[in-house]
Design an enzyme around this catalytic site. Structure first.
Site, mmCIF file in Angstrom:
data_model
loop_
_atom_site.group_PDB
_atom_site.id
_atom_site.type_symbol
_atom_site.label_atom_id
_atom_site.label_comp_id
_atom_site.label_asym_id
_atom_site.label_seq_id
_atom_site.Cartn_x
_atom_site.Cartn_y
_atom_site.Cartn_z
ATOM 1 N N PHE A 127 0.846 -1.191 0.000
ATOM 2 C CA PHE A 127 0.000 0.000 0.000
ATOM 3 C C PHE A 127 0.890 1.252 0.000
ATOM 4 O O PHE A 127 1.791 1.365 0.838
ATOM 5 C CB PHE A 127 -0.864 -0.032 1.264
ATOM 6 N N ASP A 206 1.136 -5.702 8.001
ATOM 7 C CA ASP A 206 -0.037 -4.830 7.917
ATOM 8 C C ASP A 206 -1.238 -5.727 7.606
ATOM 9 O O ASP A 206 -1.290 -6.367 6.558
ATOM 10 C CB ASP A 206 0.159 -3.770 6.824
ATOM 11 N N TYR A 231 -11.612 -0.095 9.691
ATOM 12 C CA TYR A 231 -12.788 0.383 8.939
ATOM 13 C C TYR A 231 -13.071 -0.422 7.673
ATOM 14 O O TYR A 231 -13.991 -0.113 6.944
ATOM 15 C CB TYR A 231 -12.659 1.879 8.601
ATOM 16 N N LYS A 232 -12.264 -1.445 7.388
ATOM 17 C CA LYS A 232 -12.535 -2.269 6.205
ATOM 18 C C LYS A 232 -13.411 -3.459 6.621
ATOM 19 O O LYS A 232 -14.559 -3.251 6.949
ATOM 20 C CB LYS A 232 -11.213 -2.669 5.566
ATOM 21 N N ARG A 385 -11.938 -3.593 -8.322
ATOM 22 C CA ARG A 385 -11.850 -4.527 -7.184
ATOM 23 C C ARG A 385 -13.257 -4.883 -6.730
ATOM 24 O O ARG A 385 -14.080 -3.994 -6.492
ATOM 25 C CB ARG A 385 -11.125 -3.874 -5.996
HETATM 26 C C1 LIG Z 1 -6.343 0.751 4.242
HETATM 27 C C2 LIG Z 1 -4.895 0.552 4.482
HETATM 28 C C3 LIG Z 1 -4.167 1.472 5.248
HETATM 29 C C4 LIG Z 1 -4.846 2.693 5.781
HETATM 30 O O1 LIG Z 1 -4.015 3.546 6.462
HETATM 31 P P1 LIG Z 1 -4.651 4.821 7.189
HETATM 32 O O2 LIG Z 1 -3.556 5.317 8.018
HETATM 33 O O3 LIG Z 1 -5.848 4.349 7.935
HETATM 34 O O4 LIG Z 1 -5.080 5.769 6.133
HETATM 35 C C5 LIG Z 1 -2.833 1.217 5.471
HETATM 36 N N1 LIG Z 1 -2.235 0.122 4.963
HETATM 37 C C6 LIG Z 1 -2.915 -0.777 4.214
HETATM 38 C C7 LIG Z 1 -2.214 -1.997 3.688
HETATM 39 C C8 LIG Z 1 -4.248 -0.581 3.934
HETATM 40 O O5 LIG Z 1 -4.925 -1.451 3.199
#
Ligand SMILES: *Cc1c(COP(=O)(O)O)cnc(C)c1O
Length: 425
Positions: A127, A206, A231-232, A385
Site C-alpha cells: 500500500f 499490515d 474500517y474495512k 476490485r
Molecule cells: C487501508 C490501508 C491502510 C490505511 O491507512 P490509514 O492510516 O488508515 O489511512 C494502510 N495500509 C494498508 C495496507 C491498507 O490497506
C-alpha cells in the site's frame, strides 16, 4: 442445477448459515450491491444506538466522570475482542491512532532495536501509504538507511524466493501487507516470518486487508509486530482507530518514538519525566477519540458471533463462485484476472482489469445504468476490485454484480461517462 443460473445463487443463499447477518446491518437500499467492504465496511445496525448512548449518557450525563467509569480502559477492552480475530493475546494488542501512524511507531521501534542494520525490505505492491511512511522513516534515520522493494513479475504476487534474496545481515525490518490491497495476494505469514527471523530481521505485518477477511494467527506464526485498520472488513466506521500488535516478549525491548502521556507508566502522576508503561500501553500516545473508538466494539461483536472460521469458508465459497462466473461471462469480454486464482493465497477480494475499467465502474455505481446499483472500487490504471465481505454479501450479490458488469460492457453503456476521474476512486 447449473452454477451459472440465478436459481443456484438463490438456493445457496437459502442454505447459508450466515445469511441472517446481513439484516444486522443498516440497509438503505435493499437493491444496492455493495462490493466495497474492503475499503469501507458497512454500518452495523446497532452502531448508531451505541454511539448515541456514548454521546448522551456517557458524555452528556457522565461528563468527565465517564473517563473513570467507561473510557479510560475502552481501548484495552476493544483490543481484547480484536485479539482472537488476529490470533493474539489480549495484552499484545492495543487500539490507537491510524494505521499509517502505528506503522511509523512500530517501524521506528524496530529500527532502534536492530541498530546495527540499516535496511527495510518491502515490496512494490505494498500500500503506497506504507511505503511513504517507510521512505520517510529511512530519511529521518539518516545516513545509510534505505528501503528496498521486491519487484513483482506479474503485478499480482511476490515470489517468495525473490523476497528471501532481499533479506540479509543488513536487514533490520521486513514490512509487508499480509493481503495486498490491489490483487488480494496473501503471503504465507508463517514462512516469511520464519525466513526473516532466521536472518535476524524483525517482521511487521499490515493486516488492513486481512483481519476479518482471512484467518490470521499472529501467535502461531510467532509474528513480531503487526498493525491494521478497523474500517474495512472490521466495519468500525470511516477513519476509525487502528490497532497495533507487539509480541509479549518484545514489548519491554521496544519503544515508541512518541512519548505521550497515555504511554507513560502512570499518566495521572503527572511526573515530569517519561517512564514508558511496562506493557503494550507504551505504544499509546495521547487521548483517543472516544466517539469513534466506541463504534468499533458493536462491529467486532458481529464478527465474533459469526466466527472467523465460518466467515473465511463463506468468503472462499463466494470468491470461487465469482471466479466461475468471471471465466464464463467476463473473460470473453476482454477482462483479465488480476488476483491469484488459488483461494489459498488470496484474501477476500477479486480484482479484474479491463481497458474501460474506470468508465465501467462509473456505470455500475450510476443508478440509471443497468438494473441496479453496484458499488465496487477502481484502482489505477485499469483495475476493478470486487470486495467480498462474508458477513453481509450473498450469492445473489455476486451473480447480479457479474450480470451488471457483463451487460454494461457488452452493450457499451459505459460510453456515456467521461474518462476524467473523480477525487476519490
Ligand atoms: C487501508 C490501508 C491502510 C490505511 O491507512 P490509514 O492510516 O488508515 O489511512 C494502510 N495500509 C494498508 C495496507 C491498507 O490497506
Amino acid at each position: 442445477m447449473s452454477l451459472i443460473n440465478r436459481a443456484f445463487a438463490v438456493k445457496a443463499d437459502q442454505e447459508d448459515a450466515l445469511a441472517s447477518f446481513r439484516n444486522r446491518f443498516f440497509i438503505a437500499d435493499p437493491k444496492m450491491i455493495y462490493l466495497d467492504g474492503n475499503s469501507l465496511g458497512m454500518l452495523p445496525a446497532h452502531t448508531s444506538a451505541c454511539i448515541n448512548d456514548v454521546v448522551e449518557n456517557e458524555w452528556g450525563t457522565g461528563l468527565i466522570r465517564s473517563w473513570n467509569s467507561h473510557w479510560y480502559t475502552r481501548s484495552q477492552q476493544i483490543a481484547a475482542k480484536l485479539a482472537p480475530i488476529v490470533g493474539a493475546r489480549p495484552d499484545e494488542v492495543i487500539i490507537a491512532d491510524s494505521t499509517s501512524v502505528n506503522l511509523f511507531k512500530l517501524a521506528f521501534a524496530a529500527l532502534q532495536h536492530n541498530k546495527n542494520r540499516k535496511t527495510i525490505v518491502s515490496d512494490e505492491l505494498n500500500f503506497p501509504s506504507d511505503l511513504y511512511v517507510l521512505q520517510g522513516l529511512a530519511s529521518l534515520m539518516g545516513e545509510g538507511y534505505q528501503l528496498k522493494l521486491v519487484k513483482s513479475a506479474n503485478g499480482i504476487d511476490i515470489d517468495q524466493y525473490e523476497l528471501e534474496q532481499h533479506i540479509d545481515e543488513n536487514t533490520a525490518l521486513v514490512s509487508l501487507s499480509h493481503v495486498l490491497f490491489k490483487s488480494a495476494y496473501m503471503y504465507d505469514m508463517a514462512q516469511v516470518t520464519r525466513i526473516a527471523q532466521q536472518k535476524g530481521a524483525l517482521v511487521l505485518w499490515d493486516l488492513s486487508h486481512a483481519a476479518g477477511a482471512v484467518l490470521v494467527n499472529l501467535n502461531r506464526c510467532h509474528a513480531d509486530l503487526a498493525i491494521g485498520c478497523t474500517y474495512k472488513y472490521l466495519n468500525g466506521g470511516p477513519g476509525s482507530l487502528a490497532y497495533l500488535y507487539v509480541r509479549k516478549d518484545l514489548q519491554a525491548q521496544l519503544q515508541s518514538p512518541i512519548w505521550g502521556w497515555f504511554g507513560q507508566e502512570n499518566p495521572f502522576a503527572f511526573d515530569l519525566d517519561y517512564q514508558p508503561a511496562k506493557r503494550i500501553e507504551r505504544f499509546l500516545a495521547g487521548t483517543p477519540p472516544v466517539l469513534s473508538l466506541s463504534a468499533i466494539e458493536p462491529a467486532l461483536d458481529l464478527l465474533i458471533e459469526a466466527g472467523m472460521d465460518q466467515l473465511r469458508q463463506k468468503s472462499i465459497a463466494l470468491s470461487s463462485y465469482l471466479l466461475d462466473l468471471f471465466y464464463k461471462y467476463l473473460q470473453p469480454l476482454g477482462f483479465k484476472l488480476q488476483s491469484p486464482a488459488d483461494a489459498g493465497s488470496r484474501g477476500s477480494h477479486i480484482s479484474i482489469s479491463h481497458p474501460e475499467a474506470y468508465r465501467i465502474c462509473r456505470a455500475l455505481i450510476h443508478k440509471n445504468t443497468g438494473s441496479r446499483v453496484v458499488i465496487p472500487d477502481f484502482r489505477e490504471p485499469d483495475v476493478i476490485r470486487l470486495g467480498i465481505a462474508p458477513l453481509y454479501n450473498s450469492w445473489c450479490d455476486i451473480y447480479d454484480a457479474v450480470s451488471e458488469i457483463k451487460d454494461i460492457t457488452q452493450n457499451r453503456w459505459f460510453e456515456k461517462f467521461p474518462q476524467s476521474k473523480e477525487t476519490v476512486t
